[in-house]
Motif scaffolding. Structure first.
Motif, PDB file in Angstrom:
ATOM      1  N   UNK A 246       7.950   2.714  -3.201  1.00  0.00           N
ATOM      2  CA  UNK A 246       6.686   1.991  -3.345  1.00  0.00           C
ATOM      3  C   UNK A 246       6.226   2.126  -4.794  1.00  0.00           C
ATOM      4  N   UNK A 247       6.350   1.063  -5.561  1.00  0.00           N
ATOM      5  CA  UNK A 247       6.055   1.119  -6.993  1.00  0.00           C
ATOM      6  C   UNK A 247       4.564   1.345  -7.225  1.00  0.00           C
ATOM      7  N   UNK A 248       4.283   2.235  -8.159  1.00  0.00           N
ATOM      8  CA  UNK A 248       2.899   2.567  -8.494  1.00  0.00           C
ATOM      9  C   UNK A 248       2.258   1.397  -9.241  1.00  0.00           C
ATOM     10  N   UNK A 249       1.041   1.036  -8.833  1.00  0.00           N
ATOM     11  CA  UNK A 249       0.293  -0.092  -9.392  1.00  0.00           C
ATOM     12  C   UNK A 249       1.047  -1.423  -9.199  1.00  0.00           C
ATOM     13  N   UNK A 250       1.846  -1.488  -8.144  1.00  0.00           N
ATOM     14  CA  UNK A 250       2.551  -2.717  -7.836  1.00  0.00           C
ATOM     15  C   UNK A 250       1.721  -3.629  -6.939  1.00  0.00           C
ATOM     16  N   UNK A 251       2.292  -4.785  -6.620  1.00  0.00           N
ATOM     17  CA  UNK A 251       1.565  -5.750  -5.798  1.00  0.00           C
ATOM     18  C   UNK A 251       1.408  -5.275  -4.363  1.00  0.00           C
ATOM     19  N   UNK A 252       2.437  -4.598  -3.838  1.00  0.00           N
ATOM     20  CA  UNK A 252       2.356  -4.095  -2.463  1.00  0.00           C
ATOM     21  C   UNK A 252       1.322  -2.990  -2.334  1.00  0.00           C
ATOM     22  N   UNK A 253       1.279  -2.082  -3.297  1.00  0.00           N
ATOM     23  CA  UNK A 253       0.263  -1.026  -3.274  1.00  0.00           C
ATOM     24  C   UNK A 253      -1.137  -1.619  -3.449  1.00  0.00           C
ATOM     25  N   UNK A 254      -1.261  -2.662  -4.280  1.00  0.00           N
ATOM     26  CA  UNK A 254      -2.562  -3.312  -4.454  1.00  0.00           C
ATOM     27  C   UNK A 254      -3.023  -3.966  -3.154  1.00  0.00           C
ATOM     28  N   UNK A 255      -2.086  -4.539  -2.390  1.00  0.00           N
ATOM     29  CA  UNK A 255      -2.450  -5.142  -1.099  1.00  0.00           C
ATOM     30  C   UNK A 255      -2.879  -4.073  -0.096  1.00  0.00           C
ATOM     31  N   UNK A 256      -2.220  -2.910  -0.132  1.00  0.00           N
ATOM     32  CA  UNK A 256      -2.621  -1.804   0.742  1.00  0.00           C
ATOM     33  C   UNK A 256      -4.028  -1.316   0.385  1.00  0.00           C
ATOM     34  N   UNK A 257      -4.261  -1.061  -0.897  1.00  0.00           N
ATOM     35  CA  UNK A 257      -5.553  -0.526  -1.314  1.00  0.00           C
ATOM     36  C   UNK A 257      -6.668  -1.553  -1.143  1.00  0.00           C
ATOM     37  N   UNK A 258      -6.334  -2.841  -1.143  1.00  0.00           N
ATOM     38  CA  UNK A 258      -7.362  -3.854  -0.893  1.00  0.00           C
ATOM     39  C   UNK A 258      -7.927  -3.747   0.517  1.00  0.00           C
ATOM     40  N   UNK A 259      -7.091  -3.307   1.453  1.00  0.00           N
ATOM     41  CA  UNK A 259      -7.544  -3.180   2.851  1.00  0.00           C
ATOM     42  C   UNK A 259      -8.104  -1.787   3.127  1.00  0.00           C
ATOM     43  N   UNK A 260      -7.351  -0.777   2.784  1.00  0.00           N
ATOM     44  CA  UNK A 260      -7.792   0.612   2.988  1.00  0.00           C
ATOM     45  C   UNK A 260      -6.984   1.503   2.058  1.00  0.00           C
ATOM     46  N   UNK A 261      -7.523   2.642   1.762  1.00  0.00           N
ATOM     47  CA  UNK A 261      -6.850   3.553   0.846  1.00  0.00           C
ATOM     48  C   UNK A 261      -5.589   4.115   1.491  1.00  0.00           C
ATOM     49  N   UNK A 262      -4.535   4.257   0.685  1.00  0.00           N
ATOM     50  CA  UNK A 262      -3.277   4.776   1.213  1.00  0.00           C
ATOM     51  C   UNK A 262      -3.400   6.222   1.671  1.00  0.00           C
ATOM     52  N   UNK A 263      -4.336   6.955   1.084  1.00  0.00           N
ATOM     53  CA  UNK A 263      -4.515   8.346   1.485  1.00  0.00           C
ATOM     54  C   UNK A 263      -5.050   8.470   2.913  1.00  0.00           C
ATOM     55  N   UNK A 264      -5.682   7.420   3.416  1.00  0.00           N
ATOM     56  CA  UNK A 264      -6.225   7.459   4.778  1.00  0.00           C
ATOM     57  C   UNK A 264      -5.241   6.965   5.825  1.00  0.00           C
ATOM     58  N   UNK A 265      -4.049   6.556   5.405  1.00  0.00           N
ATOM     59  CA  UNK A 265      -3.051   6.071   6.353  1.00  0.00           C
ATOM     60  C   UNK A 265      -2.329   7.237   7.022  1.00  0.00           C
ATOM     61  N   UNK A 266      -1.673   6.914   8.146  1.00  0.00           N
ATOM     62  CA  UNK A 266      -0.971   7.939   8.925  1.00  0.00           C
ATOM     63  C   UNK A 266       0.496   8.033   8.546  1.00  0.00           C
TER      64      UNK A 266
END
Length: 401
Positions: A246-266
């Motif tokens: 999962x590339x840092x500051x990539x488009x996929x990570x930006x889509x994740x953080x737009x919905x909810x923070x990755x740190x709160x995922x399971x």
């Protein structure tokens, strides 16, 4: 003589009056003619201006007529002209009853302007329409939740004023505890805690970000990954999920953080490759293009699912990556149990693959596992025929005995 003088004076007076009236009439006619000539001149000026405007409009819309008569391609138009064509298309489709959005977001204009075909733009209009409908539904749900919260606060204040214990239940007392979203998240984390300690892992390879040119493919991919945890509580030991590459500051990570923070995922996410984290001999890449058929679930293996939102499945991306990295690869024995329709593709989403693996892990039955393949894709399930034959054989054996 006197009478003749009176008659002459009367004639002179009448002649004088006739001259005055005739001069007045002539003056009024001259004024009318001048005013009418001025009106005609103004009308001619207005007509000339309208004709000039029409000529300018025709000159400005020559490109549109050329485009409508297939003399110009959509790619050959300028950006402003393409925007004008898209606005006309949306208005025409809306009037004909097609599903088009009311407002196009600013971040979607770049994708729309780069679509050369009308059919691809119509598909994109339908996608934007569904996204807009989802936003409206979510806004309505948020409004209803706000109303419920306000009513709950009023009821809580009333209960406190009456000296009763505050609760959100209809009755003011209950032996059951209210479970909200926070508690559901804690329950999911507790279910995944034991497999994470025992090393029961499953990897989702997020290294195909460059293959998803369009943004809604990435959005669909994030939806599939989040759907993995929708029904995870049905399994007593589901595999812990790792997001690798999962590339840092990539488009996929930006889509994740737009919905909810990755740190709160399971799940766990990392930029590292799975080869740097897990033993090489335990990795098995699941690919529909593999020539090795999977027979059973290996509890010691770590399965890898390719993070691709591909509906066509024409490019063997996962199989090629497994061959390049010298990783074992397998495919599901779908053709042995399920017959797909002619127009439906054999591609499965990430959540469907995860549920198939977990059902196979817990039951060991491919028949139960392949029930997660959607019914609209399936023409016939061979497992049902096998079960019917087995039941008929059992009935025959019982009768003969």
């Amino acid at each position: 003589m006197f009478v003749s003088r009176i008659f002459l004076s009367g004639l002179l007076k009448c002649k004088h009056r006739f001259k005055i009236s005739s001069t007045r009439c002539f003056a009024s006619k001259l004024s009318n003619v001048s005013s009418s000539s001025s009106i005609i001149k103004t009308d001619e000026k207005n007509n000339n201006l309208n004709l000039n405007d029409q000529k300018q409009g025709m000159d400005n819309n020559e490109w549109l007529w050329a485009y409508l008569r297939n003399r110009k391609n959509f790619v050959d138009l300028s950006e402003e002209q393409r925007r004008r064509v898209i606005e006309i298309e949306i208005q025409t489709l809306r009037e004909s009853g097609e599903r088009v959005p009311e407002i196009i977001p600013d971040e979607r204009w770049a994708d729309l302007l780069n679509l050369p075909l009308l059919e691809s733009r119509k598909k994109f209009y339908g996608y934007l329409f569904l996204r807009e409908l989802g936003r409206k539904r979510r806004a309505a749900t948020v409004a209803l939740n706000d109303i419920r919260r306000s009513e709950s606060a009023k009821r809580r204040a009333e209960l406190l004023s009456d000296g009763k214990p505050p609760t959100n239940y209809p009755g003011y007392s209950s032996i059951f505890r209210h479970i909200g979203r926070h508690h559901e998240k804690l329950l999911r984390e507790q279910i995944l805690l034991a497999p994470a300690r025992l090393g029961e892992m499953l990897v989702i390879d997020c290294g195909f970000e460059q293959e998803h040119v369009r943004e809604y493919y990435l959005s669909n991919l994030v939806d599939q990954i989040q759907y993995v945890f929708a029904d995870i509580t049905r399994y007593h030991s589901p595999s812990f999920v790792y997001l690798c590459n999962l590339s840092h500051h990539g488009r996929l990570e930006a889509e994740f953080t737009r919905r909810a923070s990755l740190e709160n995922m399971c799940f766990e996410f990392t930029e590292l490759n799975y080869l740097d984290i897990f033993p090489h001999d335990k990795l098995i890449y699941l690919s529909p293009d593999s020539n090795v058929e999977m027979t059973s679930f290996d509890h010691d293996a770590i399965y890898i699912i390719g993070g691709i939102a591909d509906r066509t499945g024409k490019k063997p991306l996962t199989f090629g990556k497994a061959k390049r990295e010298n990783i074992k690869h397998q495919r599901f024995p779908i053709d042995r149990y399920v017959k797909f329709g002619g127009g439906s593709g054999k591609s499965l989403t990430i959540d469907q693959v995860y549920n198939i693996l977990m059902t196979l892990k817990h039951t060991g039955s491919w028949i139960e596992a392949f029930k997660y393949i959607p019914e609209q894709k399936v023409v016939e399930r061979y497992s049902e025929k096998m079960d019917n034959k087995q039941r008929i054989h059992e009935k025959y054996v019982r009768r003969t005995q």
